[in-house]
Scaffold this motif. Sequence first.
Motif, PDB file in Angstrom:
ATOM      1  N   LEU A  23       0.802  -1.217   0.000  1.00 56.64           N
ATOM      2  CA  LEU A  23       0.000   0.000   0.000  1.00 56.64           C
ATOM      3  C   LEU A  23       0.841   1.276   0.000  1.00 56.64           C
ATOM      4  O   LEU A  23       0.295   2.369  -0.090  1.00 56.64           O
ATOM      5  N   ARG A  24       2.159   1.142   0.090  1.00 57.86           N
ATOM      6  CA  ARG A  24       3.011   2.322   0.230  1.00 57.86           C
ATOM      7  C   ARG A  24       2.929   3.251  -0.974  1.00 57.86           C
ATOM      8  O   ARG A  24       3.089   4.458  -0.845  1.00 57.86           O
ATOM      9  N   TRP A  25       2.721   2.714  -2.156  1.00 57.36           N
ATOM     10  CA  TRP A  25       2.648   3.532  -3.357  1.00 57.36           C
ATOM     11  C   TRP A  25       1.250   3.535  -3.958  1.00 57.36           C
ATOM     12  O   TRP A  25       1.060   3.983  -5.092  1.00 57.36           O
ATOM     13  N   HIS A  26       0.288   3.064  -3.181  1.00 56.64           N
ATOM     14  CA  HIS A  26      -1.078   2.996  -3.683  1.00 56.64           C
ATOM     15  C   HIS A  26      -1.652   4.383  -3.958  1.00 56.64           C
ATOM     16  O   HIS A  26      -2.523   4.549  -4.827  1.00 56.64           O
ATOM     17  N   TRP A  27      -1.137   5.390  -3.254  1.00 57.81           N
ATOM     18  CA  TRP A  27      -1.658   6.740  -3.414  1.00 57.81           C
ATOM     19  C   TRP A  27      -1.434   7.277  -4.824  1.00 57.81           C
ATOM     20  O   TRP A  27      -2.148   8.164  -5.286  1.00 57.81           O
ATOM     21  N   LEU A  28      -0.440   6.712  -5.557  1.00 53.20           N
ATOM     22  CA  LEU A  28      -0.193   7.150  -6.922  1.00 53.20           C
ATOM     23  C   LEU A  28      -1.352   6.798  -7.847  1.00 53.20           C
ATOM     24  O   LEU A  28      -1.511   7.404  -8.909  1.00 53.20           O
ATOM     25  N   GLN A  29      -2.148   5.796  -7.442  1.00 51.70           N
ATOM     26  CA  GLN A  29      -3.271   5.357  -8.264  1.00 51.70           C
ATOM     27  C   GLN A  29      -4.606   5.940  -7.784  1.00 51.70           C
ATOM     28  O   GLN A  29      -5.660   5.547  -8.281  1.00 51.70           O
ATOM     29  N   ALA A  30      -4.558   6.846  -6.830  1.00 49.00           N
ATOM     30  CA  ALA A  30      -5.784   7.410  -6.273  1.00 49.00           C
ATOM     31  C   ALA A  30      -6.535   8.210  -7.340  1.00 49.00           C
ATOM     32  O   ALA A  30      -5.925   8.936  -8.137  1.00 49.00           O
ATOM     33  N   PRO A  31      -7.867   8.110  -7.380  1.00 44.74           N
ATOM     34  CA  PRO A  31      -8.656   8.840  -8.388  1.00 44.74           C
ATOM     35  C   PRO A  31      -8.709  10.334  -8.088  1.00 44.74           C
ATOM     36  O   PRO A  31      -8.308  10.799  -7.015  1.00 44.74           O
ATOM     37  N   LEU A  32      -9.246  11.083  -9.046  1.00 44.19           N
ATOM     38  CA  LEU A  32      -9.332  12.536  -8.919  1.00 44.19           C
ATOM     39  C   LEU A  32     -10.164  12.952  -7.711  1.00 44.19           C
ATOM     40  O   LEU A  32      -9.841  13.935  -7.033  1.00 44.19           O
ATOM     41  N   LEU A  33     -11.228  12.206  -7.409  1.00 44.27           N
ATOM     42  CA  LEU A  33     -12.078  12.555  -6.274  1.00 44.27           C
ATOM     43  C   LEU A  33     -11.303  12.497  -4.966  1.00 44.27           C
ATOM     44  O   LEU A  33     -11.501  13.335  -4.072  1.00 44.27           O
ATOM     45  N   ALA A  34     -10.413  11.517  -4.837  1.00 47.65           N
ATOM     46  CA  ALA A  34      -9.605  11.402  -3.619  1.00 47.65           C
ATOM     47  C   ALA A  34      -8.674  12.601  -3.472  1.00 47.65           C
ATOM     48  O   ALA A  34      -8.501  13.141  -2.371  1.00 47.65           O
ATOM     49  N   TRP A  35      -8.087  13.039  -4.591  1.00 50.49           N
ATOM     50  CA  TRP A  35      -7.201  14.204  -4.519  1.00 50.49           C
ATOM     51  C   TRP A  35      -7.994  15.489  -4.289  1.00 50.49           C
ATOM     52  O   TRP A  35      -7.489  16.439  -3.680  1.00 50.49           O
ATOM     53  N   ALA A  36      -9.247  15.531  -4.777  1.00 52.02           N
ATOM     54  CA  ALA A  36     -10.106  16.680  -4.472  1.00 52.02           C
ATOM     55  C   ALA A  36     -10.373  16.745  -2.973  1.00 52.02           C
ATOM     56  O   ALA A  36     -10.419  17.838  -2.384  1.00 52.02           O
ATOM     57  N   ALA A  37     -10.559  15.578  -2.340  1.00 54.16           N
ATOM     58  CA  ALA A  37     -10.743  15.536  -0.883  1.00 54.16           C
ATOM     59  C   ALA A  37      -9.492  16.043  -0.175  1.00 54.16           C
ATOM     60  O   ALA A  37      -9.578  16.790   0.814  1.00 54.16           O
ATOM     61  N   VAL A  38      -8.313  15.645  -0.675  1.00 58.64           N
ATOM     62  CA  VAL A  38      -7.056  16.124  -0.094  1.00 58.64           C
ATOM     63  C   VAL A  38      -6.952  17.638  -0.226  1.00 58.64           C
ATOM     64  O   VAL A  38      -6.553  18.336   0.720  1.00 58.64           O
TER      65      VAL A  38
END
Length: 308
Positions: A217-232
């Motif tokens: 899971l350490r690099w799973h954030w690279l595959q996060a969708p746009l909605l997840a980054w909008a939340a960030v």
Amino acid sequence: MTAAPAPIPAAGLSRTDLLAALCVVVVWGLNFVAMKVGLRDFTPFQLGAARYLVAAFPLVLLVRRPQVAWRWLLLYGLTQGVGQFGFLFCAMQVGMSAGLASVLLQTQVFITAVLSFVLLGERAGRALQLGLLLACAGLLCFALNYLAPGGGAGATTFWGFVLNLCAAAMWASSNIVIRKAREHSPDMDPLGFVVWSCLVPVLPFAALSWWQDPAELRWHWLQAPLLAWAAVAYLAWMASVLGYALWTRLLQRHPANRVAPFSLGVPVVGLSAGMLLLGEGITPWQWGGITLVVMALACVLGGDRWKR
């Protein structure tokens, strides 16, 4: 020689400060929806690192470092950043519903009042005492909703409950850090203070992610969708930068035990947002809690007028 801090007004909040406080309530109420969305694709430590990295850059290159000792930036970043949100994100992962998390986090009001009395010598007036009693009854209604059979507690666990209370204690501690920082640096810039303190949690969160998160899971954030980054982005720019800059300014201008009760409106917004945006229902217990919290806020806000 340290300059003497500007006197804190004894009267109630000005119209500008009141609007700022209500803005914080709305922003932080929606905060829990963004957390729920973000934790679908990030681990708690990844979400914490991403939140503060986005909050710090590029603003740290544009905003001048505040005239405040590094120890206050460090303490605030550790208590409010790593402490409050590290515990909160973990609580929501191991077993704490978003609605109950928003309620339990408001126990910081009572912890802040205790710490303000012990460490700062601030005393609560009668209106504030009555408001806190009403708010306590409101929080009890929220809690009873989850304790009652069929109350809709969701996936909550004992450790989720404990970690959530730890997050509240860290929030209360960060309130005291702000008040002490103001004593030493009366003219510090609230926006600069928040932006530069956002640098502090990034490395601790990254280190915790590398240590605790499973390797897959350490690099799973690279595959996060746009909605997840909008939340960030919401967590970083709205909840962290805007919300905490306004909150810090309020704590600069008013006693901590006068400002902290405004956060009691956060569960009202959080529960409403859950109903409107996530399709969550509101039970009779929750309506009772909302009513009591609104009464508590009215009591605190109107206390100075009643004296006249």
